[in-house]
Each structure stands twice: as structure tokens, then as C-alpha cells.
Scaffold this motif. Structure first.
Motif, mmCIF file in Angstrom:
data_model
loop_
_atom_site.group_PDB
_atom_site.id
_atom_site.type_symbol
_atom_site.label_atom_id
_atom_site.label_comp_id
_atom_site.label_asym_id
_atom_site.label_seq_id
_atom_site.Cartn_x
_atom_site.Cartn_y
_atom_site.Cartn_z
ATOM 1 N N GLU A 450 0.820 -1.211 0.000
ATOM 2 C CA GLU A 450 0.000 0.000 0.000
ATOM 3 C C GLU A 450 0.853 1.260 0.000
ATOM 4 N N ALA A 451 1.888 1.295 0.839
ATOM 5 C CA ALA A 451 2.731 2.489 0.894
ATOM 6 C C ALA A 451 3.433 2.711 -0.436
ATOM 7 N N GLN A 452 4.019 1.653 -0.975
ATOM 8 C CA GLN A 452 4.741 1.756 -2.247
ATOM 9 C C GLN A 452 3.817 2.237 -3.366
ATOM 10 N N SER A 453 2.654 1.633 -3.471
ATOM 11 C CA SER A 453 1.745 1.975 -4.563
ATOM 12 C C SER A 453 1.177 3.375 -4.401
ATOM 13 N N THR A 454 0.945 3.807 -3.158
ATOM 14 C CA THR A 454 0.413 5.158 -2.948
ATOM 15 C C THR A 454 1.447 6.210 -3.331
ATOM 16 N N HIS A 455 2.687 5.994 -2.914
ATOM 17 C CA HIS A 455 3.752 6.924 -3.298
ATOM 18 C C HIS A 455 3.935 6.941 -4.817
ATOM 19 N N GLU A 456 3.838 5.778 -5.431
ATOM 20 C CA GLU A 456 4.023 5.711 -6.880
ATOM 21 C C GLU A 456 2.895 6.454 -7.599
ATOM 22 N N ARG A 457 1.662 6.263 -7.145
ATOM 23 C CA ARG A 457 0.541 6.980 -7.766
ATOM 24 C C ARG A 457 0.699 8.484 -7.596
ATOM 25 N N HIS A 458 1.175 8.883 -6.419
ATOM 26 C CA HIS A 458 1.417 10.312 -6.166
ATOM 27 C C HIS A 458 2.434 10.860 -7.161
ATOM 28 N N ALA A 459 3.543 10.160 -7.317
ATOM 29 C CA ALA A 459 4.591 10.620 -8.224
ATOM 30 C C ALA A 459 4.088 10.665 -9.663
ATOM 31 N N LEU A 460 3.405 9.616 -10.096
ATOM 32 C CA LEU A 460 2.931 9.561 -11.482
ATOM 33 C C LEU A 460 1.851 10.611 -11.749
ATOM 34 N N TYR A 461 1.045 10.913 -10.748
ATOM 35 C CA TYR A 461 0.037 11.956 -10.920
ATOM 36 C C TYR A 461 0.709 13.282 -11.269
ATOM 37 N N PHE A 462 1.812 13.589 -10.578
ATOM 38 C CA PHE A 462 2.462 14.869 -10.820
ATOM 39 C C PHE A 462 3.345 14.851 -12.066
ATOM 40 N N VAL A 463 3.780 13.683 -12.479
ATOM 41 C CA VAL A 463 4.418 13.581 -13.793
ATOM 42 C C VAL A 463 3.396 13.961 -14.869
ATOM 43 N N GLY A 464 2.211 13.397 -14.759
ATOM 44 C CA GLY A 464 1.153 13.705 -15.720
ATOM 45 C C GLY A 464 0.752 15.174 -15.684
ATOM 46 N N LEU A 465 0.653 15.742 -14.490
ATOM 47 C CA LEU A 465 0.301 17.149 -14.356
ATOM 48 C C LEU A 465 1.358 18.033 -15.006
ATOM 49 N N ASP A 490 5.512 21.838 -3.663
ATOM 50 C CA ASP A 490 5.970 20.927 -2.607
ATOM 51 C C ASP A 490 5.694 19.475 -2.997
ATOM 52 N N ASN A 491 4.555 19.225 -3.614
ATOM 53 C CA ASN A 491 4.251 17.869 -4.075
ATOM 54 C C ASN A 491 5.176 17.453 -5.216
ATOM 55 N N ILE A 492 5.502 18.375 -6.072
ATOM 56 C CA ILE A 492 6.427 18.079 -7.177
ATOM 57 C C ILE A 492 7.801 17.715 -6.632
ATOM 58 N N ARG A 493 8.250 18.450 -5.638
ATOM 59 C CA ARG A 493 9.536 18.135 -5.002
ATOM 60 C C ARG A 493 9.513 16.725 -4.411
ATOM 61 N N ALA A 494 8.414 16.409 -3.699
ATOM 62 C CA ALA A 494 8.305 15.083 -3.085
ATOM 63 C C ALA A 494 8.288 13.996 -4.156
ATOM 64 N N ALA A 495 7.608 14.251 -5.266
ATOM 65 C CA ALA A 495 7.558 13.271 -6.354
ATOM 66 C C ALA A 495 8.940 13.051 -6.963
ATOM 67 N N LEU A 496 9.666 14.127 -7.212
ATOM 68 C CA LEU A 496 11.018 14.013 -7.763
ATOM 69 C C LEU A 496 11.927 13.236 -6.828
ATOM 70 N N LYS A 497 11.857 13.561 -5.543
ATOM 71 C CA LYS A 497 12.712 12.879 -4.561
ATOM 72 C C LYS A 497 12.399 11.385 -4.534
ATOM 73 N N TRP A 498 11.125 11.027 -4.526
ATOM 74 C CA TRP A 498 10.740 9.615 -4.464
ATOM 75 C C TRP A 498 11.168 8.896 -5.748
ATOM 76 N N LEU A 499 10.952 9.497 -6.898
ATOM 77 C CA LEU A 499 11.315 8.859 -8.162
ATOM 78 C C LEU A 499 12.814 8.601 -8.247
ATOM 79 N N LEU A 500 13.608 9.564 -7.812
ATOM 80 C CA LEU A 500 15.065 9.398 -7.872
ATOM 81 C C LEU A 500 15.545 8.359 -6.866
ATOM 82 N N GLU A 501 14.901 8.297 -5.711
ATOM 83 C CA GLU A 501 15.328 7.340 -4.686
ATOM 84 C C GLU A 501 14.883 5.913 -5.003
ATOM 85 N N HIS A 502 13.877 5.757 -5.847
ATOM 86 C CA HIS A 502 13.321 4.432 -6.128
ATOM 87 C C HIS A 502 13.539 4.002 -7.576
ATOM 88 N N MET A 503 14.628 4.499 -8.159
ATOM 89 C CA MET A 503 15.102 4.000 -9.454
ATOM 90 C C MET A 503 14.109 4.255 -10.597
#
Length: 558
Positions: A450-465, A490-503
Motif C-alpha cells: 500500500e505504501a509503495q503503490s500510494t507513493h508511486e501513484r502520487h509521483a505519477l500523478y504529478f508527472v502527468g500534471l 511541494d508535491n512536485i519536489r516530493a515526487a522528484l525525490k521519491w522517483l530518484l530514490e526508487h530508481m
């Protein structure tokens, strides 16, 4: 009537008055919330302000509310009037020309209750000439942020060049603190000048108060505060942190809990109202339940709740919000049983920290299963989010049958979320950082992916935005999209950080490349370059993870 003459009268007055109180056109534009070009055209007589702009000018120039209609009519050329003379700072001769010092202090949805003596003490302490840096310390939920805002409001007139509130809770990297301060102050970034040098230059001759909130998770950035204080003798910093910044010249004030009655002392309802914790609980309970009142019949229960929560404002608000659905006796019984379990809590947490954690956990346990899912998933948002984003990220798997907007409103009623209007007028939702941290812990412990998928959806949402914004920023709606991206930064920053940390380097590259126009044209050039360079470095480390076209876009943006 000569319309040009009347427009010129207001334009002339506005320019003269702005200069007389030492504001630049950029300062006024930031206060009003419109572009610098708009302010220039108004002052040059090339544009008559709309009713909305005139109203914002009246608010920003601290025109008394009862005289807003007169001011708006004068600005709109709807009355014949001589341009009133500009005032020098400190003058009070004119009824509607006093400009307060520039500030960005956020409006609070509820009244500030109690702590009058504490506010006065901290304000006078801060204004001592020898004190340049004052840090408010204390456990989470003790009210450091709210106290700092109240002190800032009471000292507005003491800082001619303004008072500015810098929120660090959404900032995940100490390297971004300087950029965050710079952006909050509205400093135009030059692509070839380091952010710190630009900050020092800007602050050098300013008499200003900067309130820096939630410093504890980016303490590595504390030396930059020392550097700014050294470069700007008229600067004062009021910081809030769970721990001291530990830099030379720092003064500290430990925020006390709200005053509490003694559970063994027999006090009347009138006497109890003098205690801050009771006053806060009563006020917030009244907001939740219109017929709530402290009476002789429930006084002992109210005292028990306030004492049991150690006078922690956040814990008191969470408990008070539940009076709409639970009897006071039930609230006290459930809180007491949970607090009794704290004997096995983490040994590195103070009693008050454990009390607050218990109060937040108690609030979470009272949620139904749908509410619990949304609550913990909302923790992935930094700063705030729109209803659409919450729906896309938190309910992509369809586990919520109730409308997301309805659940979000219920969280506001329970004091688990705060809502506010965005620049476009839409409602956005935000968690207090203490509550968000607890929700994040619950999400990590939810099991499965759940945590992994929620973070991933968050990141992908802001990629799309961001990819949508890349096109919108070239079209007729670019101003609205610039403001939207600023809201979501702030959400964009969090998305970038998560994407870079998770390959997910390729997606980070797409996100960064799509945002270059926003970063460079909206004052985030230095930060944008950092993200783009971090993406290229990650690409090199991961062995060319970027697609060729994405790498080309990132290189072009750098």
C-alpha cells in the motif's frame, strides 16, 4: 469629467504613496497578488484597476474596511477626487492611507486563545537589540507555529521592510532551505548568481523579521541562518524547532503547555474559564457542537480531559472535535485507557510527546475503515492538495465508496485536516505536519504494498500534471497554470525525490524536463537546475536509465 485626469490622480497617488513607505513595485505586486507588469501599468495610468484589483489594493494597503468602497470608487475613477497626499511611515493624519509592513502571514481559520502573557513575553524578548535569532522549542503539538505567528503579528510595525513566514515542513532537503527562503521573500533569482549570495545582497539593508517554521528536520541548513544574520544587521529570525539550531548567538524559549486546572481542586465554572486549556477545549467543542457548554454537571469530566492531555493545544483540539459524536464521558474514558498504555512507549519520547501521539492515534482509531484508508494515504501529499489529486492518488484502487470530497470535509470537522482556498479559489486540503508524520507511519505499517503503490501513484500523478502543464504554459491559460504549479511545488519536489530514490530515473527526467519553463520563469531557476543535474547524475550512476529523448530534453533544460 476628464477620465484620463482622474486615472492619473489615482496612479500618481499610488506611486507616490508606495515610494513614501519604501515599497518597490515588486513588493506591492507580491502583496496584492498580481504581476509586476499590472502594477506598473496602473501607476503609469495605462490601466484602470478592476474592482477586484482595487479591493486587493485596499486590503494590502491596510485601508480600514469601512472605507474600502470609497477607495475602490476612487481607484476605479467612479468619483471625482483629489489625490490624497502620500504619508511617511508612522504618520496617522489620513483616515485611509496607512500601509502596514509587507507580510505573508497566513490567515488562521480559528481564533488564537489564551497565552497572552507568553505572546507578550516572547515579543518583547525578540525585540531586544541583542537578540537576532530566537528559537521556540518544545514537543510536537505544543503550539510553536501558532505562537510564532501571533508574535509576528504583534510586532509587524517594528519591521519596516516586512515580516515573512517560511514553512519548512514540506522541504525534504536541507539544500533547498535557502531557495525556499528566497522564494518566500519574492527575490528574483539570477541564473548566474548563487542563491545565498542573492539572499545576502537582498537582505543586507533590510529591517525584517523572517519566521522559519519546523527547522528540526533540516538542521544541516542552520549555518545559512548564521550567514544571513551576519550579512544583514537589520534582520531578525524567529524559528520554531523541536531542538535548538545550535549556532552562535541563538537565544531560546521553551514553549510551555497551556495552563491546566488541578484535578483535585474544586473550582467553579467561571474560575475554570480562566485556564487556557479549558478555554481552548470549550471554544473548539462549541464549534463542533453548537449547544456545548461547561456546566456544573460536566465540569469534572472537562477538567479530566484537559489535565489528561497535558495542556497540549493540538491534542485538546482533536479531542474537542469529537464532542459532536461522542459524550464527554466516553472521550475521557477512551483517552484515559489509551494514556495508560504509554508506559511501554518509546523511551526517547517525552511524556507530552507520548500524550500527543496517543491523542492522534485515538483519533485514527475512531475512524471507520474507509476514513482510515484515506487518512493514511493523504500523508504522501506535501504542503496541500486538491480534491482531484486526493481522489486520483488515494482512491485509484476504488476502495473508497464514499465520495472523497465528503471524507475530506469530515476530516476538517475532526481537526485532522485544514482547508483553504487556492489562488484560483479552489479548495485545497493540508495536514498539520505532526498529524501527517503519524499518518505516514501508519501507511508504512499498513502491510502489502500500500505504501509503495500510494507513493508511486502520487509521483505519477504529478508527472502527468507536469506534462500537461508543459503545453498549457505556452497557451492562453499560462498564468493560471503557473499559479497551479506554484501551489503544487511541494508535491512536485516530493515526487522528484521519491522517483530518484526508487530508481524511476526516466520518469524523474520527464517530470523535470516538463517543468523547466516554470522553474526558470517563476523564480525557481537554481532549484530547478539542482533537480535536473541530480537526474543526470542518477542516470550516470544507474547506467543510462534515461531514454535518449528524455536525456536530450533534460540536457536542453539544464
Amino acid at each position: 469629467m476628464d477620465a484620463r485626469k482622474e486615472t492619473s490622480a489615482f496612479s500618481q497617488w499610488l506611486g507616490q504613496h508606495r515610494r513614501s513607505i519604501d515599497l518597490t513595485q515588486q513588493d506591492l505586486a507580491r502583496l496584492v497578488g498580481y504581476s509586476l507588469e499590472t502594477i506598473k501599468k496602473i501607476e503609469e495610468g495605462k490601466r484602470r484597476p478592476s474592482r477586484q484589483i482595487a479591493e486587493r489594493l485596499a486590503q494590502s494597503l491596510d485601508i480600514p474596511p469601512e472605507e474600502h468602497p470609497l477607495f475602490v470608487r476612487f481607484a476605479r475613477n467612479e468619483i471625482s477626487a483629489e489625490a490624497p497626499p502620500p504619508l511617511t511611515r508612522g504618520s496617522n493624519q489620513s483616515p485611509w492611507r496607512q500601509l502596514r509592513s509587507p507580510n505573508n502571514l497566513p490567515a488562521q481559520p480559528t481564533a488564537f486563545i489564551g497565552r497572552g502573557e507568553v505572546v507578550s513575553h516572547v515579543a518583547s524578548y525578540l525585540l531586544r537589540p541583542a537578540i537576532r535569532l530566537l528559537t521556540l522549542t518544545g514537543p510536537p503539538g505544543i503550539g510553536k507555529t501558532r505562537l510564532s505567528l501571533e508574535v509576528a503579528r504583534q510586532t509587524l510595525s517594528d519591521f519596516a521592510d516586512g515580516t515573512f513566514f517560511v514553512a519548512l515542513a514540506p522541504v525534504l532537503d536541507a539544500d533547498l532551505v535557502a531557495a525556499t527562503i528566497s522564494q518566500t521573500l519574492g527575490i528574483q533569482q539570477l541564473s548566474n548568481q548563487p542563491v545565498m549570495e542573492r539572499l545576502k545582497s537582498y537582505l543586507q539593508e533590510k529591517r525584517m523579521l523572517v519566521v522559519i517554521d519546523n527547522f528540526e528536520h533540516v538542521l544541516e541548513a542552520a549555518p545559512l541562518v548564521a550567514a544571513l544574520l551576519s550579512a544583514a544587521p537589520g534582520l531578525k529570525v524567529l524559528s520554531t524547532s523541536r531542538t535548538l539550531l545550535h549556532i552562535y548567538g541563538e537565544y531560546s524559549f521553551q514553549v510551555p503547555p497551556m495552563t491546566m486546572p488541578d484535578t483535585f481542586q474544586q473550582l467553579s465554572v467561571t474560575q475554570l474559564a480562566e485556564y487556557e486549556s479549558v478555554a481552548l477545549f470549550s471554544e473548539r467543542a462549541l464549534a463542533a457542537k453548537s449547544d456545548f457548554a461547561v456546566t456544573d454537571d460536566n465540569v469534572a469530566v472537562v477538567v479530566g480531559i484537559c489535565a489528561g492531555l497535558d495542556g497540549l493545544p493540538l491534542a485538546l483540539e482533536l479531542a474537542a472535535a469529537r464532542t459532536s459524536s461522542l459524550p464527554l464521558e466516553t472521550i475521557l474514558a477512551q483517552l484515559t485507557s489509551r494514556l495508560d498504555l504509554l508506559v511501554d512507549g518509546p523511551q526517547d519520547m517525552t511524556a507530552r510527546q507520548q500524550t500527543l501521539r496517543s491523542a492522534v492515534a485515538w483519533s485514527y482509531d475512531l475512524l471507520n475503515s474507509e476514513e482510515q484508508i484515506l487518512f493514511r494515504r493523504m500523508s504522501v501529499f506535501m504542503g496541500s492538495c486538491s480534491i482531484e489529486a486526493a481522489e486520483a492518488v488515494c482512491n485509484a484502487d476504488g476502495k473508497l465508496d464514499t465520495a472523497t470530497s465528503q471524507l475530506l470535509r469530515s476530516f476538517v470537522n475532526m481537526s485532522l485536516l485544514q482547508n483553504r482556498a487556492s489562488a484560483s479559489g479552489d479548495i485545497r486540503y493540508a495536514m498539520l505536519e505532526t498529524i501527517r508524520q503519524y499518518a505516514a507511519e501508519v501507511l508504512e505499517g499498513a502491510g502489502g504494498n500500500e505504501a509503495q503503490s500510494t507513493h508511486e501513484r502520487h509521483a505519477l500523478y504529478f508527472v502527468g500534471l507536469a506534462e500537461q502543464a508543459e503545453w498549457e504554459l505556452r497557451g492562453p491559460r499560462q498564468i493560471a497554470w503557473f499559479k497551479l504549479l506554484e501551489e503544487e511545488h511541494d508535491n512536485i519536489r516530493a515526487a522528484l525525490k521519491w522517483l530518484l530514490e526508487h530508481m524511476h530515473t526516466d520518469k524523474a527526467g520527464k517530470l523535470g524536463a516538463a517543468l523547466w519553463r516554470f522553474w526558470y520563469l517563476y523564480g525557481h531557476a537554481s532549484e530547478g537546475r539542482q533537480w535536473l543535474e541530480a537526474t543526470l547524475q542518477k542516470d550516470a550512476t544507474d547506467g543510462a536509465a534515461l531514454e535518449a529523448s528524455v536525456r536530450a530534453d533534460v540536457l536542453n533544460a539544464v
